[in-house]
Design a protein around this motif. Sequence first.
Motif, short mmCIF file in Angstrom:
data_model
loop_
_atom_site.label_atom_id
_atom_site.label_comp_id
_atom_site.label_asym_id
_atom_site.label_seq_id
_atom_site.Cartn_x
_atom_site.Cartn_y
_atom_site.Cartn_z
N GLU A 70 39.56 -37.22 77.42
CA GLU A 70 39.78 -38.72 77.90
C GLU A 70 39.52 -39.50 76.57
OE1 GLU A 70 37.04 -39.21 81.23
OE2 GLU A 70 38.37 -38.21 82.64
N SER A 71 40.18 -39.31 75.58
CA SER A 71 39.92 -39.83 74.25
C SER A 71 41.22 -40.54 73.73
CB SER A 71 39.35 -39.03 73.24
OG SER A 71 40.27 -37.87 72.90
N GLU A 72 42.22 -40.71 74.99
CA GLU A 72 43.60 -41.29 74.46
C GLU A 72 43.35 -42.87 74.00
OE1 GLU A 72 46.87 -39.66 77.35
OE2 GLU A 72 44.87 -39.86 78.41
N GLU A 73 42.42 -43.64 74.59
CA GLU A 73 42.41 -45.05 74.29
C GLU A 73 41.74 -45.23 72.90
OE1 GLU A 73 39.90 -48.88 75.95
OE2 GLU A 73 40.05 -46.97 77.07
N ARG B 29 47.97 -33.52 71.81
CA ARG B 29 47.99 -34.59 72.82
C ARG B 29 47.05 -34.10 74.22
NH1 ARG B 29 51.44 -39.05 72.65
NH2 ARG B 29 52.90 -39.17 70.97
N SER B 30 47.41 -32.86 74.50
CA SER B 30 46.76 -32.09 75.54
C SER B 30 45.18 -32.06 75.54
CB SER B 30 47.03 -30.68 75.96
OG SER B 30 48.36 -30.65 76.13
N LYS B 31 44.66 -31.96 74.41
CA LYS B 31 43.35 -31.97 74.43
C LYS B 31 42.83 -33.40 74.31
CE LYS B 31 43.22 -27.89 71.38
NZ LYS B 31 42.92 -27.23 69.89
N ILE B 32 43.43 -34.30 73.59
CA ILE B 32 43.09 -35.79 73.71
C ILE B 32 42.96 -35.99 75.17
CG2 ILE B 32 43.80 -38.09 73.12
CD1 ILE B 32 44.97 -37.08 70.58
N LYS B 33 44.02 -35.90 75.81
CA LYS B 33 44.05 -36.23 77.24
C LYS B 33 42.86 -35.76 78.08
CE LYS B 33 47.20 -36.61 81.32
NZ LYS B 33 48.53 -36.62 81.71
N ASN B 34 42.39 -34.27 77.94
CA ASN B 34 41.45 -33.74 78.58
C ASN B 34 40.13 -34.08 78.49
OD1 ASN B 34 43.16 -31.92 79.81
ND2 ASN B 34 43.15 -30.35 78.18
N SER C 25 39.67 -32.00 68.99
CA SER C 25 40.93 -32.45 69.37
C SER C 25 42.11 -32.02 68.61
CB SER C 25 40.92 -34.20 69.82
OG SER C 25 40.60 -34.57 68.44
#
Length: 504
Positions: free
Chosen positions: A54-57, A47-52, A25
């Motif tokens: 699914e580790s935003e939370e 941010r894009s990698k985190i979203k892909n 990420s």
Amino acid sequence: MDGSGRAEMFLRNYKLGKTLGIGASGKVKIAEHTLTGHKVAIKILNRSKIKNMESEEKVVREIKILKLLMHPHIIRLYEVIETPSDIYVVTEYVKNGELFDYIVEKGRLHEDEARSIFQQIISGVEYCHRNMVVHRDLKPENVLLDAKHNVKIVDFGLSNIIRDGHFLKTSCGSPNYVAPEVISGNLYAGPEVDVWSCGVIVYACLCGTLPFDDENIPNLFNKIKGEIYTLPSHLSPGARDFIRRLLVADPMKRITIPEIRMHPWFQAHLPRYIAVPPPDSMQQLNKTDEDILTKVIKMGFDRDGLVESLRNRVQNEGTVAYYLLLDNKFRKSNSYFGAEFQKHVEGYNCINENETAASAVAQRPAGYVNYQGANMRSQVERKWALGLQSRAHPREIITEVLKALHELKVCWKKIGHYNMKCRWDPSQHERTTINNGMRSLYFGDESTIIDADNTCSQPNVVKFEVQLYKTREEKYLLDLQRVNGPQFLFMELCVAFLAQLRVF
């Protein structure tokens, strides 16, 4: 603008250095804080990698929790800078890497060194629990060592907040370090699973191997749940006893952190600053170091504004500079951010324990419930205690509880070995009382239990949870927590419940 240019534009107060590591990420870079000259580590998350992934939370949770914690053995978060494309997380720089690599390098640690590291880990973990945070992923990879081989606990992405009367059920963590109740899918309060993981860590330090290891995951889980491990002959009797008390599959019988503190193996060579429970975050916020404050003011910051920002945990250039200077000042002494927290501690057995226990209670944040029991076994017994305490075996306690619920015509549903959801309908109680001796439809037959989650439409129905947990050695606490329903009806039920148990 390339990535480096973007980072330098948003990180004007830092001089970026070499890359320390690259992950899925983002990356981690070393940097120098220009105002203080101290080194920091900056995690650059895309941010894009985190979203892909699914580790935003996970990222949000870790940042939120690290903002709460201020402890010499927990990684310090200095600031978070957010941009449309990236998140820059500025933390303490820890030079010597993971405890895992250190164990691999040395084969196994000498007992005194392992004990010193473990004492620091427990100090940090206890502080988390006092501030209502459970880590849930403790392992040597998430314990870093600084230049002097002092511990820094990291990676709070799987952590969670402990809430009064609520229990966790998420199965998370690394398989080799996870507690039996977690892999079994049972509910857990939180602190007890961290204690299990600490037991695996101290075993790894002392033995150079993991107590539970198998390439086949089902076999691994069977070993964990069955406490199937061996103790090498080189371990001292004290270490062997200590490990046995940590790696207990039944969480009700597992040693607690207050009991860990009292164990002879843990007490040996105990540093002064670890000999008492750490101050909580609220106390630390009300303390300011005048020397450091003066230095930051000389950099051009307003005193009143800086003090206000520190007390309200506002992140700005002044507070970042303050904490960097503060951490550097006390890094050598390993104190709790000031000598006042260790000056009265000449030795663990010489502490004024009554004064310490009273101070610990006064320092607790609002809503605090000590799931681990009393801070010191020898503290003065309090006149009042939360819930019902008993020295009977947990099975005997639960049996008596179920008999009392049966007599009161309470519907119940088991959701853990020592935890159940309950529902009480006074009108049902009145109807069944007429038919003297009639057996409750819902007692003892889980296939016919009405799920309390689907029965909240009736205004005079009380829903509550019953939980039994360990407070100290040979002592257990029974807690009744109202979920919803009329408060006075719940109180009436509690009185009847106490009468059934012959408490009064």
